[in-house]
Scaffold this motif. Structure first.
Motif, PDB file in Angstrom:
ATOM      1  N   ASP A 104       0.815  -1.213   0.000  1.00 53.31           N
ATOM      2  CA  ASP A 104       0.000   0.000   0.000  1.00 53.31           C
ATOM      3  C   ASP A 104       0.849   1.264   0.000  1.00 53.31           C
ATOM      4  N   ASP A 105       1.882   1.283   0.834  1.00 56.45           N
ATOM      5  CA  ASP A 105       2.670   2.521   0.965  1.00 56.45           C
ATOM      6  C   ASP A 105       3.433   2.851  -0.312  1.00 56.45           C
TER       7      ASP A 105
ATOM      8  N   GLU B  22       0.836   4.392  -2.645  1.00 53.45           N
ATOM      9  CA  GLU B  22       0.553   5.761  -2.191  1.00 53.45           C
ATOM     10  C   GLU B  22       1.668   6.708  -2.605  1.00 53.45           C
TER      11      GLU B  22
ATOM     12  N   SER C 182       1.355   9.860  -5.228  1.00 50.63           N
ATOM     13  CA  SER C 182       1.626  11.217  -4.733  1.00 50.63           C
ATOM     14  C   SER C 182       2.714  11.914  -5.537  1.00 50.63           C
TER      15      SER C 182
ATOM     16  N   TYR D  49      -8.847   0.169  -1.005  1.00 57.08           N
ATOM     17  CA  TYR D  49      -7.911  -0.763  -0.375  1.00 57.08           C
ATOM     18  C   TYR D  49      -8.681  -2.072  -0.167  1.00 57.08           C
TER      19      TYR D  49
ATOM     20  N   PRO E  26      -5.150   6.534  -4.618  1.00 56.01           N
ATOM     21  CA  PRO E  26      -5.690   5.232  -4.211  1.00 56.01           C
ATOM     22  C   PRO E  26      -7.194   5.378  -3.949  1.00 56.01           C
TER      23      PRO E  26
END
Length: 292
Positions: free
Chosen positions: A135-136, A139, A143, A155, A152
């Motif tokens: 996920d990170d 992200e 960004s 999830y 996103p």
């Protein structure tokens, strides 16, 4: 503890709800009441429409809402300790938990669908599923794309996040996400960029309808998409429901929190088996089945 979950757009199929209509007098009355509330025969589209008919957001969302809510209302064993819904499914969950009446929930589902379709028609936009990436990392990649809008949006489970944005932005993100290690980036056949800034016009229209609708305190905890925690205050529920249109659906986090808060079994209430599959990937030791 029993957790009931309600699916969103994408779970629809041709003929959905027809068995329920034919087998239950109570369900038949609710389906017919829904047609009167909407002012057109949604059941005709659900039972006899084409796949293309059911893909139109203006029909899909009320149809999925109707299937899940009527299933909940006519299932004798329906006794949730907690509820949640994925995107549109949050309206179904709120209705099943007594926050909204059947008629008001359906009206909001219709307003939401129409407003989102209008927003989709304003500017071309789209979505894509990113598989096999943390996920990170997703992200961060989103960004770093500043020349286009990419965010996103869903999830869904570990290793599956849906991104939303401009057509060019999604194409750019696909290249960078693959370079960052994504196994696959799959474009989705959707009419627009849901749960992104592209839905701001829809959010304005939907907010007006929500603010004029009476909301009651839920009969059981409702876990909302925007913050993945149980919310009981009707005004906060309203605010979260409105925010959801431009915010990501935190489904992974919602299921994890429900398990932490005591959920021992999940029941999917609505068409398809999408949420059952996601729950098994999020919490493999927790049973997840569908209501038939």
């Amino acid at each position: 503890m029993k957790a009931y979950v309600f699916p969103g757009q994408g779970s629809q199929f041709r003929g959905m709800g027809q068995d329920l209509y034919q087998q239950s007098d109570a369900a038949r009355l609710l389906f017919e009441q829904a047609n009167e509330v909407l002012g057109y025969s949604l059941t005709t589209i659900m039972f006899n429409g084409t796949d293309e008919d059911l893909k139109q957001t203006v029909y899909t969302q009320p149809a999925v809402f109707l299937h899940g809510v009527i299933l909940a209302m006519t299932t004798e064993s329906f006794a949730p300790d907690m509820v949640a819904g994925h995107s549109l499914g949050e309206l179904s969950a709120l209705t099943a938990a007594g926050v909204l009446s059947f008629e008001d929930g359906l009206r909001l589902a219709s307003v939401r669908a129409t407003a989102m379709q209008r927003a989709c028609d304003l500017i071309p936009s789209t979505m894509a599923a990113v598989l096999g990436l943390a996920d990170d990392v997703i992200e961060r990649v989103c960004s770093e794309i500043t020349e286009e809008i990419v965010v996103p949006a869903n999830y869904n489970c570990p290793g599956q996040v849906v991104i939303s944005g401009s057509v060019a932005g999604i194409q750019l993100a696909e290249e960078r996400l693959k370079a960052a290690g994504a196994k696959r980036v799959v474009p989705l056949a959707v009419s627009g960029a849901f749960h992104s800034p592209f839905m701001e016009p829809a959010q304005t229209e939907f907010a007006e309808a929500v603010q004029h609708m009476p909301f009651s305190a839920p009969r059981c905890p409702v876990y909302q998409n925007v913050n993945a925690i149980a919310v009981a205050d009707p005004q906060q529920i309203k605010a979260n429901l409105i925010a959801q249109l431009t915010s990501p659906v935190r489904w992974t986090q919602s299921v994890e929190r429900m398990v932490t808060d005591g959920a021992t079994e999940f029941y999917e209430c609505g068409p398809g088996k999408v949420l059952q599959g996601l729950i098994k990937k999020i919490s493999s030791g927790t049973p997840a089945v569908g209501i038939q």
